[in-house]
Design an enzyme around this catalytic site. Structure first.
Site, PDB file in Angstrom:
ATOM      1  N   MET A   1       0.965  -1.241   0.015  1.00 61.76           N
ATOM      2  CA  MET A   1      -0.050   0.008   0.135  1.00 61.76           C
ATOM      3  C   MET A   1       0.858   1.267   0.064  1.00 61.76           C
ATOM      4  O   MET A   1       1.806   1.237   0.586  1.00 61.76           O
ATOM      5  CB  MET A   1      -0.968  -0.042   1.340  1.00 61.76           C
ATOM      6  CG  MET A   1      -1.689   1.206   1.446  1.00 61.76           C
ATOM      7  SD  MET A   1      -2.826   1.524  -0.080  1.00 61.76           S
ATOM      8  CE  MET A   1      -4.004   0.220  -0.012  1.00 61.76           C
ATOM      9  N   CYS A   2       0.497   2.174  -0.690  1.00 61.38           N
ATOM     10  CA  CYS A   2       1.537   3.467  -0.676  1.00 61.38           C
ATOM     11  C   CYS A   2       0.498   4.640  -1.502  1.00 61.38           C
ATOM     12  O   CYS A   2      -0.749   4.440  -1.843  1.00 61.38           O
ATOM     13  CB  CYS A   2       2.557   3.095  -1.571  1.00 61.38           C
ATOM     14  SG  CYS A   2       2.183   2.925  -3.463  1.00 61.38           S
ATOM     15  N   GLY A   3       1.487   5.692  -1.692  1.00 58.64           N
ATOM     16  CA  GLY A   3       0.959   6.800  -2.365  1.00 58.64           C
ATOM     17  C   GLY A   3       1.958   6.780  -3.622  1.00 58.64           C
ATOM     18  O   GLY A   3       3.171   6.545  -3.266  1.00 58.64           O
ATOM     19  N   VAL A  59       5.638   6.563  -1.631  1.00 54.00           N
ATOM     20  CA  VAL A  59       5.512   6.865  -0.223  1.00 54.00           C
ATOM     21  C   VAL A  59       5.001   5.363   0.428  1.00 54.00           C
ATOM     22  O   VAL A  59       3.930   4.954  -0.074  1.00 54.00           O
ATOM     23  CB  VAL A  59       4.809   7.725   0.476  1.00 54.00           C
ATOM     24  CG1 VAL A  59       5.443   9.211   0.179  1.00 54.00           C
ATOM     25  CG2 VAL A  59       3.248   7.920   0.068  1.00 54.00           C
TER      26      VAL A  59
END
Length: 691
Positions: A1-3, A59
Site C-alpha cells: 500500500m502506498c501513495g 511513499v
C-alpha cells in the site's frame, strides 16, 4: 500500500531536460511526498531515469514484506522495467511459482507488488487480465519508452493525472500535484454538470481520473491515450438460467469465502469493520469461520480472536446501529472496538476529512469512515477488511427496486410474482421514491436519458440526491439547461449502450450505471480509500473481488431482489442465504439501512458554529461561480427548520469553501466577468497614458 507521484516529460518538454535537472526533479518529488505522507508514513523511494525524462516516486505503508526488499520503486532483474504499485495483488504464491518456472524470474523479496514486473515481462500488456486485487500501478518500460498508469477494475484505489508545462503528472491524490507546478482552478462545467461525480473529470480543470478497468498509456513521450482492459458484463435477459437456487447460493458462498481468505494475508495486524448491517456481518462471520478452520489473519497467531471495529452515533439519532453490531460481536465471540461519533467529533474532523477526500459529499458519513480508521490505527492495526461494494453488485439499495420490477425476470427458473402484482409494486415503489425526492423524478420516462438507459429510474434518483448549487448564470450553458441525467447516459461507453438498453434486464442496467458513477467516484473514495488512508489504513474489499462479481453479475435479477412468502421484496437475497450460517437470525432478517450520519442537530451546537464560520458571504464569493446572495442565511435556517435538503446543501457549500482554502484555488470568473475586467483594465491603461 502506498501513495505514488510520477513525472513523465512529454516530447515538447524533453528539449529543456538535461542531467542537471535530476536534482530539481528529486526535490520536487520530495515536496510532493509530503502532501501524501499519510498514505505511506514508513519510507519514501524514487527513481529517475538517466535522461531525467521519467521519475517514479513512492511513499510506503508497510503491509507485506517489511524488509528493505519490499521498498519501491521496483526494478526488474535486468533493470529495464520500473514500477510503483499501490494496493494488494492476490494469488501471490501461484503467480510467483509460475513466473519462476516459465520465465526463470528471480524475485528479490516476498512483496506481492513485485509480481507486476514478472507478469509484465512475461505477458506484456495482457498481464492486466492476470492480476487480482485492489491496486493502482505506474510502470515504465525503458527499452520501449512505454509508460503505463493502471487502475483496478472497480477503482478501489485512486489515480489522477494532468499535463502541466509539458509534463504528464500522475498521483494517488490531487494534492500531490501542488509542488509539481500545478495551480488548481475550478472546473465549473464539471461541477455544474455533475461530471466529477459520474465520469472521469474532477472538480479541477485539466485534472482527470484514470478510469477503473483502464490503463493510461504514453509511448515515446508523445500521445497520451486510455485503453480499457475490463468491464462489468451481464447476461442476456431473455436467456433462461438452468441453475438451481441452491447451486447459485453455494456458488456465491464459495467465492466470497475465497475472496475473504485471500485478504487475510499480511505481515501486520488485520481487523474487520463491523456495523449493524448484513454486509459487514457476513464478512466478520466468514473471517471468524476461516480463523477457526486454522487460517491465520495477518500477523496474529492462529489462536488469536478476530478484532472488529465499528462506529456508534447517538442512540436517539435514528442512525445508530451499534447495538446490533454489539450483539453480532457477542455471537461471534470476537473483540469489538467502537468509536462514538457525537456532534463535536463530527465538527472537529470536518475540515481535515474534506481536505483528504478532495471533493464534496452532501452527507457527514465520510467523517465516520475517517474516524473509524483512526481507531484502527490507535489499536495497532493497518488493514481493514470491509463490506464495501455489496449493495452495488447485489442490488441492496431501495433505489434499485423499481428497476427490478420494471420487467419480468425471464432468466429466473423459480417462482415469480404475477404481472399484476409486479406492476402494482412498481407503481408503489416509484411513488414512494418520488415522494422522498420531492416529486422531482421523471416517472413517465419522457427524458432522453431514460430512453438511452433502458427506461431505468436509478440515474434520475442519483441525480436528485445531490442538492443543486446556486450557480451564476455566466457559468451555465447559453440556454441555462443542465441535465445530469444525460451525463450519466453519456458516460456509458458507446459499445455498451446497446447491451445496456436492449439486452440487459433493467436492474442490471441500473447496477451498471450506479457502479460506473457513484461507486467509483464517490463511495469508494469518501467511504473507502480516502478515509482509510487518512490514518494509513489499507482497505480490502472482498465483495469487489472480480472472481466473485463476475459470478454474481451472471445471476438472474431475482436472486438479488427476491419476493418472500409474505410478499415482501428482499434485497441481497442470495447473500442472505449464502451468509446465513455465519450470522445471527437478527441480521438475516434485517432490512437494509444505508450507512449515513444524522442530519438533525441543535442550533448553537458545534456543527452550527462550524458551518456559520465557513458559509459566509465572503467565503462563497471567493469561490467565484456561486451566487452568494442568501446563502449565508441557510447556515442558520437549516438548524431551525430541520429541512434535510437545506442541511445537505449547507454541508456541500462548507466543503467547497474548505477545498478552496486548503488547495488555494483561484476565484473563478465567467467569460462575461473576464470581458468586464479586460474593459476596466483597458480604461485604466488609457487613463494612465493620458496622465
Amino acid at each position: 500500500m502506498c501513495g505514488v507521484s510520477c513525472i513523465v516529460a512529454l516530447e515538447e518538454h524533453t528539449k529543456r531536460l538535461n542531467k542537471k535537472n535530476k536534482d530539481s526533479i528529486s526535490k520536487r518529488l520530495d515536496a510532493s511526498f509530503e502532501k501524501i505522507r499519510h498514505r505511506g508514513p514508513d519510507s519514501t523511494g524514487k527513481w529517475i531515469s538517466d535522461d531525467g525524462r521519467v521519475a517514479l516516486g513512492h511513499v510506503r505503508l508497510e503491509i507485506n514484506d517489511l524488509t528493505p526488499s519490499g521498498c519501491q520503486p521496483l526494478h526488474s532483474t535486468d533493470n529495464t522495467v520500473h514500477a510503483v504499485v499501490n494496493g494488494e495483488i492476490y494469488d501471490y504464491e501461484k503467480h510467483r511459482a509460475e513466473m519462476q518456472d516459465k520465465l526463470g524470474y528471480q524475485f528479490q523479496g516476498t512483496s506481492d507488488s513485485e509480481l507486476v514486473l514478472a507478469l509484465y515481462k512475461y505477458h506484456g500488456l495482457s498481464f492486466l487480465s492476470k492480476i487480482r486485487g485492489e491496486y493502482s500501478i505506474c510502470l515504465y518500460d525503458q527499452e520501449r519508452e512505454l509508460f503505463l498508469a493502471v487502475r483496478d477494475r472497480y477503482g478501489i484505489k485512486p489515480l489522477f493525472w494532468t499535463v502541466q508545462n509539458g509534463e504528464l503528472l500522475i498521483a494517488a491524490e490531487m494534492k500531490a500535484f501542488l509542488p509539481l507546478g500545478w495551480a488548481p482552478e475550478w472546473d465549473v462545467k464539471s461541477i455544474v454538470g455533475g461530471d466529477f461525480q459520474i465520469a472521469s473529470a474532477t472538480i479541477f480543470k485539466g485534472v482527470q481520473k484514470v478510469r477503473p478497468g483502464h490503463v493510461l498509456m504514453c509511448r515515446s513521450f508523445g500521445t497520451i491515450h486510455e485503453q480499457q482492459y475490463w468491464d462489468s458484463e451481464y447476461p442476456d435477459k431473455a436467456t433462461k438460467d438452468p441453475r438451481t437456487e441452491v447451486e447459485m447460493i453455494q456458488g456465491v458462498r464459495d467465492r466470497l469465502l475465497d475472496a475473504i481468505k485471500q485478504r487475510l494475508r499480511a505481515d501486520v495486524k488485520v481487523g474487520v469493520s463491523l456495523s449493524g448491517g448484513l454486509d459487514s456481518s457476513v464478512v466478520a462471520g466468514m473471517v471468524n469461520h476461516l480463523i477457526r478452520e486454522g487460517n491465520q489473519i495477518g500477523s496474529e497467531g492462529v489462536t488469536e480472536r478476530l478484532s472488529c471495529f465499528g462506529i456508534a452515533f447517538d442512540e436517539d439519532s435514528g442512525f445508530d446501529e451499534s447495538a446490533t453490531a454489539n450483539r453480532t460481536a457477542e455471537f461471534l465471540g470476537v473483540k469489538f472496538y467502537k468509536k462514538h461519533m457525537n456532534e463535536q467529533e463530527l465538527a472537529n474532523s470536518f475540515e481535515d476529512a474534506t481536505w483528504l477526500d478532495e471533493q464534496p459529499n452532501p452527507d457527514l458519513n465520510f467523517i465516520g469512515t475517517y474516524c473509524l480508521s483512526k481507531l484502527f490505527r490507535e489499536k495497532g492495526f493497518r488493514v481493514n477488511i470491509n463490506g464495501q461494494g455489496s449493495d452495488e453488485i447485489l442490488g441492496g439499495y431501495n433505489i434499485f427496486l423499481p428497476d427490478y420490477l420494471r420487467e419480468p425476470d425471464h432468466a429466473f427458473s423459480g417462482l415469480s410474482a404475477p404481472d399484476d402484482v409486479r406492476l402494482e409494486a412498481l407503481k408503489e415503489s416509484e411513488d414512494k421514491l418520488n415522494e422522498t425526492y420531492g416529486g422531482k423524478l421523471d416517472l413517465q420516462g419522457t427524458s432522453v436519458a431514460r430512453r438511452q438507459l433502458n427506461n431505468t429510474l436509478t440515474p434520475a434518483q442519483m441525480a436528485a440526491a445531490f442538492p443543486p448549487l446556486p450557480v451564476k448564470e455566466g457559468f451555465l450553458p447559453a440556454n441555462n439547461k443542465v441535465d445530469p441525467q444525460l451525463t450519466y447516459a453519456e458516460s456509458v461507453d458507446g459499445m455498451m449502450l446497446n447491451k445496456v438498453n436492449e439486452r440487459w434486464h433493467p436492474l442490471h442496467t441500473a447496477q451498471y450505471v450506479f457502479i460506473k458513477a457513484h461507486l467509483q467516484n464517490l463511495l469508494l473514495s469518501h467511504l473507502g480509500d480516502r478515509g482509510e488512508m487518512a490514518h494509513s489504513i489499507e482497505g480490502r474489499t472482498p465483495f469487489l473481488d472480480h472472481h466473485l462479481t463476475e459470478y454474481v453479475n451472471g445471476l438472474p435479477p431475482s436472486m438479488k431482489i427476491h419476493r418472500d412468502e409474505h410478499g415482501e421484496w428482499i434485497e441481497k437475497y442470495v447473500l442472505r442465504e449464502a451468509g446465513k450460517p455465519f450470522i445471527t437470525e437478527e441480521i438475516y432478517k434485517k432490512k437494509k439501512h444505508p450507512y449515513s450520519a444524522p442530519v438533525q442537530y441543535p442550533r448553537g451546537g458545534p456543527l452550527h458554529s462550524l458551518l456559520k464560520r465557513l458559509v459566509t458571504r465572503e467565503n462563497i464569493s471567493k469561490l467565484g461561480f456561486l451566487k452568494p446572495d442568501g446563502l449565508e442565511k441557510l447556515a442558520d435556517e437549516c438548524f431551525e427548520t430541520k429541512h434535510m435538503p437545506t442541511f445537505r446543501l449547507v454541508i456541500s457549500l462548507a466543503q467547497w469553501v474548505v477545498l478552496q482554502q486548503k488547495f488555494g484555488v483561484a476565484t473563478s470568473t465567467s467569460e462575461e466577468e473576464n470581458q468586464g475586467l479586460e474593459q476596466v483594465q483597458s480604461r485604466e491603461g488609457a487613463n494612465l497614458c493620458l496622465g
